[in-house]
Scaffold this active site. Sequence first.
Site, PDB file in Angstrom:
ATOM      1  CG  ASP A   7      -9.754  46.464 -12.944  1.00 18.20           C
ATOM      2  OD1 ASP A   7      -9.198  45.515 -12.367  1.00 18.20           O
ATOM      3  OD2 ASP A   7      -9.711  47.635 -12.526  1.00 18.20           O
ATOM      4  CG  ASP A  23      -4.831  47.484 -10.592  1.00 19.77           C
ATOM      5  OD1 ASP A  23      -4.897  46.343 -11.091  1.00 19.77           O
ATOM      6  OD2 ASP A  23      -5.766  47.990  -9.944  1.00 19.77           O
ATOM      7  CE  LYS A  40      -6.399  51.311  -8.832  1.00 17.70           C
ATOM      8  NZ  LYS A  40      -7.575  50.528  -9.199  1.00 17.70           N
ATOM      9  CB  SER A  82     -16.484  50.613  -7.772  1.00 16.90           C
ATOM     10  OG  SER A  82     -17.343  51.016  -6.748  1.00 16.90           O
ATOM     11  CB  THR A  83     -16.022  55.579  -8.451  1.00 15.86           C
ATOM     12  OG1 THR A  83     -14.644  55.330  -8.788  1.00 15.86           O
ATOM     13  CG2 THR A  83     -16.226  55.356  -6.975  1.00 15.86           C
ATOM     14  N   GLY A 108     -13.499  55.565 -11.599  1.00 14.03           N
ATOM     15  CA  GLY A 108     -12.312  56.430 -11.553  1.00 14.03           C
ATOM     16  C   GLY A 108     -11.097  55.771 -12.196  1.00 14.03           C
ATOM     17  CG  HIS A 148      -6.006  43.736  -5.488  1.00 13.48           C
ATOM     18  ND1 HIS A 148      -6.137  45.017  -5.933  1.00 13.48           N
ATOM     19  CD2 HIS A 148      -6.575  42.962  -6.430  1.00 13.48           C
ATOM     20  CE1 HIS A 148      -6.774  45.012  -7.101  1.00 13.48           C
ATOM     21  NE2 HIS A 148      -7.048  43.785  -7.403  1.00 13.48           N
TER      22      HIS A 148
HETATM   23  C1  R5P Z   1      -8.978  47.731  -7.520  1.00 14.73           C
HETATM   24  O1  R5P Z   1      -7.973  47.307  -7.073  1.00 14.73           O
HETATM   25  C2  R5P Z   1      -9.902  47.005  -8.445  1.00 14.73           C
HETATM   26  O2  R5P Z   1      -9.275  46.005  -9.172  1.00 14.73           O
HETATM   27  C3  R5P Z   1     -10.596  47.982  -9.343  1.00 14.73           C
HETATM   28  O3  R5P Z   1      -9.616  48.597 -10.172  1.00 14.73           O
HETATM   29  C4  R5P Z   1     -11.303  49.014  -8.543  1.00 14.73           C
HETATM   30  O4  R5P Z   1     -12.125  48.417  -7.579  1.00 14.73           O
HETATM   31  C5  R5P Z   1     -12.115  49.922  -9.419  1.00 14.73           C
HETATM   32  O5  R5P Z   1     -12.716  50.890  -8.620  1.00 14.73           O
HETATM   33  P1  R5P Z   1     -13.181  52.279  -9.212  1.00 14.73           P
HETATM   34  O6  R5P Z   1     -14.044  51.989 -10.392  1.00 14.73           O
HETATM   35  O7  R5P Z   1     -13.915  52.927  -8.086  1.00 14.73           O
HETATM   36  O8  R5P Z   1     -11.945  53.041  -9.579  1.00 14.73           O
END
Ligand code: R5P
Length: 298
Positions: free
Chosen positions: A221, A172, A195, A225-226, A228, A131
């Site tokens: 993406d 994002d 985002k 992870s979570t 969210g 990023h």
């Molecule tokens: C963030 O910049 C990544 O590209 C993913 O969008 C992010 O790691 C997703 O994380 P989560 O599922 O916790 O929102």
Amino acid sequence: MQIDIISGSSVPGLAQNIARRLGGSAHFPQIEKFPDGEIHVIEGDYTPGETVAYVQTMHPRPNDMLVEMEFTVDLLKELGAKRVIAVVPYLAYTRQDTRHEKGEAIAVKSMLKALDFTGVDDILSVDIHLHRLSLADLAGFSRIKMHEVSAADLLARQAGMHLKKPLVIGPDSESERWAADAARMLGSDYDVLEKTRLSAREIQHKPRSLDANGRDVLIIDDIVSTGGTMMDVIRSLKAQGAKRITAACTHAVLSDIDTLTGLFRAGMDEFISTNTINNEFGIVDVSGILADKLREIV
Ligand code: R5P
């Protein structure tokens, strides 16, 4: 050139698939665990070839996977390997790529320096979380040569089996490279959202009117992870009249026990991911793109 494929304990099936594609079979060192948690790596009579690819992903338990990688690579070098390519399908710690506050460790830098020290010559990974830093920036942290392949085309092809000319959405700006690739593969259009991360679990997207009404949608993406990030996008697309929604990611980290149920509850119809991390939905096999890249760099 001959490449020996050596499997860490995290993704033995993927290691074997890569080896098969290169016309061989993977080697599986013995990993013992002592009662206190220490590990013991045993290669026995194995003598590695000059060039070896050591396959080890970094989830779950990224720290354990990292230590196993360090010990094994060091041993392989002692046993005679000249070049060790660490094939790390999911490279952890890449989200810790900057110092937000005074005194914070830049973990990705420390990790690469440690791997360099133990004898890793190259790292080959899939859709690295780049990023703020580029691949060249990561390469600048140590002497390790960095290589990357993308699973976006494979994910798009899989998603396209159930979606009709889907609108492709990147959650994002950083996900634009995957959204653009997926849209090209599907002969469709794409958009990316703005985002803001409020905390590890709270995400806010800038409200945008998307051309989603009545359309199939693919959200793509690198990491879920979570969940969210995906949940916020799914809710907004549903509110805008999206028909069928597929969420796709390369690395299904799925850190919370209810990440997937949360995604379905938000309105997602289908979830797909690759096998860089073992998971129920990892139906897209990355062994082919990794084997091709290994042929190219060796
Ligand atoms: C963030 O910049 C990544 O590209 C993913 O969008 C992010 O790691 C997703 O994380 P989560 O599922 O916790 O929102």
